[in-house]
Scaffold this motif. Structure first.
Motif, PDB file in Angstrom:
ATOM      1  N   ASP A  42       9.557 -17.810   8.040  1.00  0.00           N
ATOM      2  CA  ASP A  42      10.018 -18.586   9.188  1.00  0.00           C
ATOM      3  C   ASP A  42      10.305 -20.031   8.779  1.00  0.00           C
ATOM      4  O   ASP A  42       9.513 -20.654   8.065  1.00  0.00           O
ATOM      5  CB  ASP A  42       8.965 -18.571  10.297  1.00  0.00           C
ATOM      6  N   ALA A  43      11.410 -20.558   9.260  1.00  0.00           N
ATOM      7  CA  ALA A  43      11.746 -21.957   8.991  1.00  0.00           C
ATOM      8  C   ALA A  43      10.909 -22.853   9.895  1.00  0.00           C
ATOM      9  O   ALA A  43      10.827 -22.621  11.104  1.00  0.00           O
ATOM     10  CB  ALA A  43      13.229 -22.193   9.230  1.00  0.00           C
ATOM     11  N   PRO A  44      10.289 -23.885   9.351  1.00  0.00           N
ATOM     12  CA  PRO A  44       9.452 -24.772  10.160  1.00  0.00           C
ATOM     13  C   PRO A  44      10.291 -25.820  10.883  1.00  0.00           C
ATOM     14  O   PRO A  44      11.480 -26.009  10.601  1.00  0.00           O
ATOM     15  CB  PRO A  44       8.555 -25.434   9.108  1.00  0.00           C
ATOM     16  N   ARG A  45       9.694 -26.492  11.817  1.00  0.00           N
ATOM     17  CA  ARG A  45      10.307 -27.663  12.440  1.00  0.00           C
ATOM     18  C   ARG A  45       9.999 -28.863  11.558  1.00  0.00           C
ATOM     19  O   ARG A  45       8.842 -29.155  11.256  1.00  0.00           O
ATOM     20  CB  ARG A  45       9.756 -27.872  13.856  1.00  0.00           C
ATOM     21  N   VAL A  46      11.039 -29.558  11.134  1.00  0.00           N
ATOM     22  CA  VAL A  46      10.869 -30.682  10.218  1.00  0.00           C
ATOM     23  C   VAL A  46      11.594 -31.907  10.760  1.00  0.00           C
ATOM     24  O   VAL A  46      12.486 -31.786  11.616  1.00  0.00           O
ATOM     25  CB  VAL A  46      11.418 -30.326   8.809  1.00  0.00           C
TER      26      VAL A  46
END
Length: 307
Positions: A6-10
């Motif tokens: 999963d791509a994180p919130r950055v």
């Protein structure tokens, strides 16, 4: 087949968009982007726009600390698209760390995510239904471990950043998977081979397989492995009119021009598709199959194909 990380919130400064132009050979006859074309989007979207000029790049230049690619996951998307159509890519990155069984930091990680979209179209012939609408063309996950590759063996591991612009240890904890874990069949798979078998054709690496990092390029392995998998499918009487739609590679150590290796692989079916797991292992001097199959692998790979 396997979970895509999963791509994180950055923060905004850790994400960027770019345009990636395709070569004619980057699009299959079905109009799908070839898997080995997609990672090139990491260059314009992440390395050029986000890493270049950042504190990470400063570490690479002044301290010899390099993020070494250790895992690559590539998934193909929808089609058809035309070879003349560019991909619109969005990339993000995150710094993280891994911990050992004693909860001590044992790696610093640079993780990257890339998603690509394109307009539905065809290279030749009539426009397809829905022509012009944006569709997902694929996505990439790239895992890197920070190391000092040119230091003495006992000094290569990097456990903290000595930089005023970076946290000493990035707070995000990263779930490490061993390279060897890729040799297991995915859940729900039915084996075609009871055990891994050696491909009969040895791989002889030449300078054409290398890049400026002075070793075999990371994208060479998936294409050579796909060819071995197709040979194995043919041996089982299966059609080879297949396209690789997902690949995961775990890199343990590089191969170099002049090396000869063997591919140990095991094929399977899953949900109506075909797949293969395997490893690139050094060929022993005497060329015996048993010694090659027991050698420690340079990299491990798992690929899923669709007709």
């Amino acid at each position: 087949m396997d979970h895509f990380p999963d791509a994180p919130r950055v923060p905004e400064q850790q994400q960027a968009t770019a345009v990636m132009h395709l070569r004619f050979e980057d699009v299959s006859q079905t109009g799908h982007v070839m898997l080995d074309a997609l990672p090139h989007g990491l260059g314009p979207a992440i390395w050029s726009k986000l890493i270049h000029g950042s504190p990470i790049a400063a570490l690479m230049g002044s301290h010899g600390i390099i993020p070494i690619l250790t895992r690559l996951v590539i998934e193909g998307g929808e089609g058809p698209i035309a070879a003349r159509e560019p991909l619109h890519v969005r990339g993000i990155y995150q710094l993280a760390h891994t911990e050992d069984a004693a909860s001590d930091v044992n790696r610093l990680i640079l993780a990257m995510w890339l998603s690509a979209t394109a307009r539905r179209s065809r290279t030749y012939g009539r426009p397809p239904p829905g022509a012009g609408e944006p569709i997902p063309a694929g996505r990439v996950f790239a895992e890197h471990v920070f190391t000092r590759p040119f230091a003495a063996p006992g000094e290569r591991k990097v456990l903290r950043f000595e930089s005023p612009d970076l946290p000493a240890v990035p707070p995000e904890r990263y779930p490490w998977r061993s390279p060897e874990s890729l040799m297991g069949l995915p859940e729900g798979a039915q084996p075609l081979d009871p055990e891994p078998t050696l491909d009969p054709i040895a791989v002889a690496f030449g300078l054409d397989h290398t890049d400026a990092n002075q070793h075999v390029n990371s994208l060479v392995y998936p294409r050579i492995f796909a060819e071995a998998a197709l040979r194995r499918f043919a041996a089982h009487g299966r059609s080879t009119a297949l396209l690789a739609r997902r690949v995961e590679v775990a890199y343990r150590k590089p191969c170099f021009a002049g090396m000869r290796v063997r591919i140990a692989l095991r094929t399977f079916t899953i949900g109506g598709a075909l797949g293969a797991v395997g490893a690139f292992v050094p060929e022993p001097p005497d060329g015996t199959a048993s010694a090659a199959s027991e050698a420690r692998a340079c990299c491990y790979i798992r690929t899923l194909f669709e007709g």
